[in-house]
Every structure is written in structure tokens, then in C-alpha cells.
Design an enzyme around this catalytic site. Structure first.
Site, PDB file in Angstrom:
ATOM      1  N   SER A 186      11.807  -6.339  36.752  1.00  0.00           N
ATOM      2  CA  SER A 186      10.823  -5.700  37.614  1.00  0.00           C
ATOM      3  C   SER A 186      10.006  -4.696  36.795  1.00  0.00           C
ATOM      4  O   SER A 186       9.347  -5.083  35.835  1.00  0.00           O
ATOM      5  CB  SER A 186      11.528  -5.061  38.814  1.00  0.00           C
ATOM      6  OG  SER A 186      10.615  -4.711  39.821  1.00  0.00           O
ATOM      7  N   GLN A 187      10.058  -3.404  37.133  1.00  0.00           N
ATOM      8  CA  GLN A 187       9.396  -2.409  36.289  1.00  0.00           C
ATOM      9  C   GLN A 187       9.840  -2.555  34.838  1.00  0.00           C
ATOM     10  O   GLN A 187       9.027  -2.506  33.909  1.00  0.00           O
ATOM     11  CB  GLN A 187       9.725  -1.003  36.786  1.00  0.00           C
ATOM     12  CG  GLN A 187       9.319   0.122  35.848  1.00  0.00           C
ATOM     13  CD  GLN A 187       9.852   1.455  36.325  1.00  0.00           C
ATOM     14  OE1 GLN A 187       9.114   2.269  36.878  1.00  0.00           O
ATOM     15  NE2 GLN A 187      11.138   1.689  36.146  1.00  0.00           N
ATOM     16  N   HIS A 217      12.961 -10.989  45.255  1.00  0.00           N
ATOM     17  CA  HIS A 217      12.916  -9.975  44.188  1.00  0.00           C
ATOM     18  C   HIS A 217      14.344  -9.659  43.748  1.00  0.00           C
ATOM     19  O   HIS A 217      14.950  -8.693  44.198  1.00  0.00           O
ATOM     20  CB  HIS A 217      12.202  -8.718  44.678  1.00  0.00           C
ATOM     21  CG  HIS A 217      11.844  -7.782  43.569  1.00  0.00           C
ATOM     22  ND1 HIS A 217      10.950  -8.114  42.572  1.00  0.00           N
ATOM     23  CD2 HIS A 217      12.281  -6.529  43.278  1.00  0.00           C
ATOM     24  CE1 HIS A 217      10.836  -7.109  41.723  1.00  0.00           C
ATOM     25  NE2 HIS A 217      11.633  -6.138  42.127  1.00  0.00           N
ATOM     26  N   TYR A 254      12.229  -0.104  39.108  1.00  0.00           N
ATOM     27  CA  TYR A 254      11.645   1.084  39.734  1.00  0.00           C
ATOM     28  C   TYR A 254      12.658   1.784  40.632  1.00  0.00           C
ATOM     29  O   TYR A 254      13.357   1.137  41.423  1.00  0.00           O
ATOM     30  CB  TYR A 254      10.407   0.684  40.533  1.00  0.00           C
ATOM     31  CG  TYR A 254       9.544   1.848  40.963  1.00  0.00           C
ATOM     32  CD1 TYR A 254       9.041   2.742  40.031  1.00  0.00           C
ATOM     33  CD2 TYR A 254       9.229   2.045  42.299  1.00  0.00           C
ATOM     34  CE1 TYR A 254       8.241   3.809  40.415  1.00  0.00           C
ATOM     35  CE2 TYR A 254       8.430   3.094  42.710  1.00  0.00           C
ATOM     36  CZ  TYR A 254       7.931   3.986  41.752  1.00  0.00           C
ATOM     37  OH  TYR A 254       7.142   5.041  42.143  1.00  0.00           O
ATOM     38  N   ASP A 314       9.202 -14.013  45.920  1.00  0.00           N
ATOM     39  CA  ASP A 314       9.146 -12.590  45.604  1.00  0.00           C
ATOM     40  C   ASP A 314       7.823 -12.000  46.095  1.00  0.00           C
ATOM     41  O   ASP A 314       6.761 -12.367  45.621  1.00  0.00           O
ATOM     42  CB  ASP A 314       9.284 -12.406  44.081  1.00  0.00           C
ATOM     43  CG  ASP A 314       9.508 -10.969  43.676  1.00  0.00           C
ATOM     44  OD1 ASP A 314       9.266 -10.062  44.480  1.00  0.00           O
ATOM     45  OD2 ASP A 314       9.936 -10.763  42.516  1.00  0.00           O
TER      46      ASP A 314
END
Length: 319
Positions: A184-185, A298, A94, A269
């Protein structure tokens, strides 16, 4: 040997929260995929120079959900000319972007093609022509969030699926050896692409988002915090927002994944929280592997990347 770390992992491995899927979830996606299958890509591909002599590079644009030109890098090892090779399709995290072509040199050294795309409107060269009929909070996630047909998640999901369609049309690519990958995204998009498309052969989802999203919107500091801020402003729309998100939740779509899947997760995370990732992963029925990292937040570490490259080698280069 039992300790707090092993007990934490054991608890996560048993996690099975109720699905939030609507009754028409599968039918919705079958109709949507059919609807967009005939939408033209209107793609362009033009060569560009990089500092890496062994990399053949192209700037690509194509259209996914709408008429927004999605920008990407298509990269090939010069040593592979004349033969069809595997390809990794990469989705970024993101606010990020497709980066620089040289960021993907490891794949070129492996003899693998790369297609790395921008996610619309974020930190790359790609804009966003998605209609906006209601106010948003910061970022992109709340654009169109009151309707499954207009929401940002639908747009980026269809963009991701159309990237696979473009790759499979390229003469250099062996369409039976395709990996979808991201963090992630991007990990969330890799999982949803694995669930909705028949084109990937394997999937790598590092610390994936878009999992167990009702828990995430309540607890995480991920992009879903934007949806939480939207609901703080418009609390009357809670049920509508949760219903919209349910169509893009990998927990609800996990049963559709039929290919080998590698997932990594950091137990510290607070963005893509381990509870969200395990809730989706535990419902996958295909060949799968998850690597928990007890002391990682993260991030995607060197060890995570090494395990992913080993996984890709096993399934795309040694099969």
C-alpha cells in the site's frame, strides 16, 4: 478462453493514461537528491532483546528529510556473523508502523537482514517535525500539500531514500543485494525508491499507492481521500494540489525504474485501485512482473507474500 476476468485484466494491461508530469520533473529530482546526499544521518544503533534466539536485533534512529528522528528495527540472522548478506528495507502501510522485530522472522530464516522503518507521524514511535504553514484535513497527507518543497510526500520519500543510505553503510550488509519492499503506502514508497535511488537491486511493491494520483484522488478510498476532503474545503487549490502530487506519482516516475520489479494488485481493491497500479506499472521499462488477484481487495495474502519471497530468493540469494 475469454471471460469477464481475463477481459478485465487485458483492459488493465492496455491502460495508458496521459502523464501528469511537469516539464522539470527529472531535473527537480536530480537537484533534490543532490541536495540531500550530503545531509548527515546522525544515526544511532543500539542492541535489544527479542524472543527469537536466532535473531540479532537493534533499535535504530536516523534523520531523513529533516531533524525528525526516524525509528527502525535492524535485524540480522545470528548464523550470518562474519559474512555480508542481503537486506530487505521495508516500508509499512498508511497509519501503520514498523511493528515488532519478530514480525520479520521469515527473512531471518532466509538468511536476510531487515531494516523496517516507521513512516513519520503515523502509528509507530516516530514523530513529525515537518513545518505546517496551512490547515490540514484528517491524517497526514495534506500537510504542506500546496508546495512540492514542503509537502508530506516529499518528507516521507526522502526518509525512505535515507533509510537505504543507512543500510548501505552497515558492515553486515552486501550493498549490491538490497530489496525495497512494502504494501500500500509502503508499496508506493518501494516504487519511488526504486525510481529515485541507485541503491536498491530489486523492488517488491504490493498493492502500491502513490500511482496515477489524479485518478486516485477522484475515485479511491485511499489516503488520497484526505486530499479530496482538503479540496472540498478549498476548491480554489485544485490545480496546485494536483501539481504537487505529480512530482510524487509513480506513474510519472516509472521511466526511471531500472531494476527488477514485482508488483501485486487486487482487482477488488477500492483503496489502491487496479487502474492506478497498472497505469504506473505499464510504463516501467525494466524487468517486471505483476500478479493480479481477481477476488482480492486491499490486502496482501499468503500467496502474494510467497511470490515475493520467491522473487527475493531468485535475485538476492541465487544470483
Amino acid at each position: 478462453m475469454s471471460n469477464a476476468i481475463t477481459r478485465r485484466i487485458e483492459d488493465l494491461e492496455k491502460l495508458s493514461p496521459p502523464l501528469t508530469a511537469q516539464a522539470d520533473l527529472d531535473n527537480y529530482w536530480e537537484q533534490t537528491i543532490s541536495q540531500f546526499s550530503s545531509k548527515p544521518l546522525n544515526a544511532t544503533r543500539s542492541p535489544l532483546e527479542t524472543p527469537l534466539a536466532e535473531m540479532e536485533a537493534y533499535k535504530v534512529t536516523y534523520e531523513g528529510f529533516d531533524e525528525t528522528p526516524i525509528h527502525g528495527w535492524y535485524l540480522l540472522p545470528r548464523s550470518s556473523r562474519g559474512e555480508k548478506i542481503p537486506c530487505v528495507v521495508l516500508y509499512h502501510g498508511y497509519t501503520g508502523s514498523k511493528g515488532y522485530p519478530e514480525d520479520y522472522a521469515a527473512y531471518i530464516l532466509m538468511g536476510i537482514a531487515v531494516f523496517s522503518i516507521d513512516i513519520r507521524g503515523q502509528g509507530g514511535e516516530t514523530g513529525n517535525r515537518l513545518d505546517q504553514s496551512y490547515g490540514m484535513t484528517k491524517g497526514w497527507i495534506t500537510q504542506g500539500i500546496l508546495d512540492r518543497e514542503t509537502c508530506y510526500y516529499k518528507a516521507i520519500t526522502l526518509d525512505a531514500l535515507k533509510a537505504l543510505e543507512w543500510v548501505c553503510e552497515q558492515p553486515e550488509v552486501d550493498s549490491k543485494r538490497i530489496c525495497v519492499s512494502g504494501g500500500s503506502q509502503g508499496g508506493g514508497l518501494a516504487m519511488i525508491a526504486a525510481a529515485l535511488s541507485d541503491k536498491p537491486t530489486i523492488a517488491v511493491a504490493h498493492i502500491p499507492n502513490m500511482c496515477y494520483m489524479d485518478f486516485g484522488i477522484l475515485n479511491s478510498t485511499s489516503a488520497l481521500s484526505e486530499a479530496a476532503a482538503f479540496l472540498e474545503r478549498f476548491p480554489e487549490h485544485l490545480d496546485t494540489v494536483l501539481k504537487t502530487l505529480s512530482y510524487y506519482d509513480n506513474m510519472n516516475l516509472a521511466h526511471r525504474i531500472r531494476i527488477p520489479l514485482l508488483v501485486t494488485v487486487g482487482l477488488k481493491d477500492m483503496v489502491t485501485m487496479p487502474e492506478t497500479i497498472y497505469a504506473a506499472y505499464n510504463r516501467v521499462q525494466s524487468e517486471k512482473t505483476i500478479y493480479p488477484y481477481p477476488f482480492t481487495g486491499h490486502a496482501v495474502t499468503g500467496d502474494q507474500n510467497r511470490k515475493a519471497l520467491d522473487f527475493i530468493t531468485k535475485h538476492l540469494l541465487q544470483a
